[in-house]
Design a protein around this motif. Structure first.
Motif, PDB file in Angstrom:
ATOM      1  N   ALA A   1       1.758   7.135  -6.546  1.00 24.60           N
ATOM      2  CA  ALA A   1       0.772   8.175  -6.822  1.00 24.60           C
ATOM      3  C   ALA A   1       1.328   9.557  -6.477  1.00 24.60           C
ATOM      4  O   ALA A   1       1.081  10.538  -7.194  1.00 24.60           O
ATOM      5  N   ALA A   2       2.089   9.658  -5.383  1.00 27.53           N
ATOM      6  CA  ALA A   2       2.695  10.942  -5.007  1.00 27.53           C
ATOM      7  C   ALA A   2       3.746  11.367  -6.023  1.00 27.53           C
ATOM      8  O   ALA A   2       3.877  12.556  -6.344  1.00 27.53           O
ATOM      9  N   GLU A   3       4.521  10.414  -6.535  1.00 25.70           N
ATOM     10  CA  GLU A   3       5.509  10.743  -7.561  1.00 25.70           C
ATOM     11  C   GLU A   3       4.832  11.224  -8.842  1.00 25.70           C
ATOM     12  O   GLU A   3       5.347  12.126  -9.523  1.00 25.70           O
ATOM     13  N   LEU A   4       3.687  10.644  -9.176  1.00 20.11           N
ATOM     14  CA  LEU A   4       2.931  11.121 -10.332  1.00 20.11           C
ATOM     15  C   LEU A   4       2.450  12.555 -10.102  1.00 20.11           C
ATOM     16  O   LEU A   4       2.527  13.403 -11.001  1.00 20.11           O
ATOM     17  N   ALA A   5       1.964  12.833  -8.889  1.00 23.65           N
ATOM     18  CA  ALA A   5       1.535  14.196  -8.565  1.00 23.65           C
ATOM     19  C   ALA A   5       2.716  15.167  -8.622  1.00 23.65           C
ATOM     20  O   ALA A   5       2.560  16.317  -9.062  1.00 23.65           O
ATOM     21  N   ASP A   6       3.892  14.720  -8.204  1.00 24.33           N
ATOM     22  CA  ASP A   6       5.069  15.579  -8.264  1.00 24.33           C
ATOM     23  C   ASP A   6       5.445  15.876  -9.711  1.00 24.33           C
ATOM     24  O   ASP A   6       5.824  17.006 -10.044  1.00 24.33           O
ATOM     25  N   ALA A   7       5.347  14.873 -10.578  1.00 22.98           N
ATOM     26  CA  ALA A   7       5.634  15.101 -11.998  1.00 22.98           C
ATOM     27  C   ALA A   7       4.648  16.097 -12.599  1.00 22.98           C
ATOM     28  O   ALA A   7       5.024  16.975 -13.392  1.00 22.98           O
ATOM     29  N   ARG A   8       3.385  15.982 -12.224  1.00 17.42           N
ATOM     30  CA  ARG A   8       2.387  16.936 -12.713  1.00 17.42           C
ATOM     31  C   ARG A   8       2.674  18.345 -12.200  1.00 17.42           C
ATOM     32  O   ARG A   8       2.492  19.334 -12.923  1.00 17.42           O
ATOM     33  N   LEU A   9       3.101  18.444 -10.949  1.00 13.75           N
ATOM     34  CA  LEU A   9       3.422  19.747 -10.379  1.00 13.75           C
ATOM     35  C   LEU A   9       4.612  20.377 -11.102  1.00 13.75           C
ATOM     36  O   LEU A   9       4.613  21.579 -11.405  1.00 13.75           O
TER      37      LEU A   9
ATOM     38  N   VAL B   1       0.841  -1.206   0.000  1.00 18.06           N
ATOM     39  CA  VAL B   1       0.000   0.000   0.000  1.00 18.06           C
ATOM     40  C   VAL B   1       0.871   1.250   0.000  1.00 18.06           C
ATOM     41  O   VAL B   1       0.612   2.213  -0.747  1.00 18.06           O
ATOM     42  N   ASP B   2       1.919   1.266   0.815  1.00  8.86           N
ATOM     43  CA  ASP B   2       2.815   2.419   0.860  1.00  8.86           C
ATOM     44  C   ASP B   2       3.502   2.629  -0.483  1.00  8.86           C
ATOM     45  O   ASP B   2       3.668   3.773  -0.941  1.00  8.86           O
ATOM     46  N   ARG B   3       3.913   1.538  -1.124  1.00  8.93           N
ATOM     47  CA  ARG B   3       4.546   1.672  -2.446  1.00  8.93           C
ATOM     48  C   ARG B   3       3.556   2.251  -3.457  1.00  8.93           C
ATOM     49  O   ARG B   3       3.927   3.079  -4.294  1.00  8.93           O
ATOM     50  N   SER B   4       2.333   1.814  -3.387  1.00 10.05           N
ATOM     51  CA  SER B   4       1.318   2.325  -4.312  1.00 10.05           C
ATOM     52  C   SER B   4       1.057   3.808  -4.084  1.00 10.05           C
ATOM     53  O   SER B   4       0.989   4.594  -5.039  1.00 10.05           O
ATOM     54  N   LEU B   5       0.927   4.210  -2.818  1.00  6.72           N
ATOM     55  CA  LEU B   5       0.711   5.622  -2.513  1.00  6.72           C
ATOM     56  C   LEU B   5       1.922   6.464  -2.895  1.00  6.72           C
ATOM     57  O   LEU B   5       1.786   7.611  -3.330  1.00  6.72           O
ATOM     58  N   SER B   6       3.120   5.892  -2.748  1.00  9.31           N
ATOM     59  CA  SER B   6       4.323   6.606  -3.140  1.00  9.31           C
ATOM     60  C   SER B   6       4.352   6.839  -4.644  1.00  9.31           C
ATOM     61  O   SER B   6       4.743   7.920  -5.110  1.00  9.31           O
TER      62      SER B   6
END
Length: 335
Positions: free
Chosen positions: A29-37, A22-27
């Motif tokens: 998703a956060a990396e995807l959000a960082d790329a979008r940012l 679960v933590d890897r999956s959320l990580s």
């Protein structure tokens, strides 16, 4: 046969493995959000650069026109014997410099359009159709007097690094439970024969069993210790990555706030300079109407005003880009 198997998670291995996944999956998703940012910040910065280049191109055109008028006026004075050669040469150099600035502004606008097209995943022709709408940024950021460190939790890269470290900690637990006995509950039922007479008449074809299955890692100590050491090293690496990301985030916020304040002060000073240049042009126009000065003084005052306005356009874009950097440093609205 029908076989049922149930793993008895006595040591928390399955729970740790699930939480790590679960933590890897959320990580991720956060990396995807960082790329979008990062992409959004790059797009905004390129747009503000285009906005400045477009405004500067218009101002450069005015400077070229005034410089041409001044050169003609100086040349007329020279032909009439009312002026020396030096003012004509000076006006000619200023005209050439103005044309250089105009060419540079035109090229900068084209480059920024190409950059925006590339960031949008389009061809260069797409950038030519971008419509520029003038806008302004707030002159002062609405910042609190104190910026607590917990605000950095809104950054997606910090969240990704933290979740990676949490996942690595769970994987250490999985590696530790590999040293313990593994217990499974197994049950099966089935038929020895599919003959109808055996099934209906004798009933001896039915077979079933139920019981635990225990596995002991007796001869796997070397492999298990190596795997545990690897997971511990991976955890240490994740923690160091998180620490480095946190330090970098603190620096980015501090730099962004300093840059925002600096550009705000420079913009205020440049706005005042432009106001003074506009007042000087109005004074020169009044003197020209009264016949107390020549036309060249009015043109020179207009050139000074245009040059200050040219600098102001660059500072406005820089302030908007500073605001973008500050928003990005604080996470850009990521939760």
């Amino acid at each position: 046969p029908l076989i049922l198997r149930y793993h008895l998670d006595f040591w928390g291995r399955d729970r740790a493995a699930l939480q790590g996944a679960v933590d890897r999956s959320l990580s991720a998703a956060a990396e995807l959000a960082d790329a979008r940012l990062l992409l959004a910040a790059a797009l905004a910065g390129a747009y503000f650069d285009l906005l400045a280049a477009d405004a500067q191109l218009d101002i450069a055109g005015n400077i070229v026109n005034r410089s041409q008028t001044l050169l003609k006026l100086r040349q007329t004075g020279l032909d009439a014997g009312l002026s020396a050669v030096a003012p004509v040469l000076q006006a000619g150099m200023e005209l050439k410099q103005a044309r250089q600035i105009q060419a540079a502004s035109r090229a900068e606008a084209a480059l920024q359009r190409n950059l925006l097209a590339a960031l949008a995943g389009k061809g260069a022709d797409w950038g030519r159709e971008i419509r520029i709408e003038a806008g302004t940024c707030a002159e002062q950021a609405a910042l609190p007097s104190d910026l607590p460190l917990r605000l950095l939790a809104h950054r997606p890269d910090i969240s990704a690094a933290r979740l990676q470290a949490a996942a690595a900690a769970e994987e250490i637990k999985v590696a530790e439970t590999a040293f313990y006995p593994d217990v499974n509950l197994i049950a099966f039922t089935g038929l020895h024969s599919v003959s109808l007479s055996d099934v209906l008449l004798q009933g001896a074809s039915l077979a079933y069993a139920v019981g635990p299955s225990i596995e002991f890692p007796i001869f796997e100590g070397g492999r298990l210790r190596a795997n545990l050491s690897y997971q511990q090293a991976a955890y240490d690496r994740s923690v160091e990555r998180y620490n480095a990301s946190l330090v970098q985030a603190v620096r980015e916020v501090a730099d962004s706030v300093s840059r925002w304040r600096e550009t705000g002060q420079r913009l205020a000073e440049q706005t005042q300079i432009l106001a003074d240049a506009a007042a000087s042009e109005q004074l020169a126009a009044s003197l020209d109407r009264a016949g107390l000065t020549d036309k060249a003084a009015l043109i020179q005052a207009g050139l000074v005003k245009d040059q200050q306005q040219f600098r102001l356009a660059a500072l406005r874009a820089e302030q908007c880009k500073s605001a973008v950097r500050l928003i990005k440093a604080l996470g850009g609205g990521y939760t």
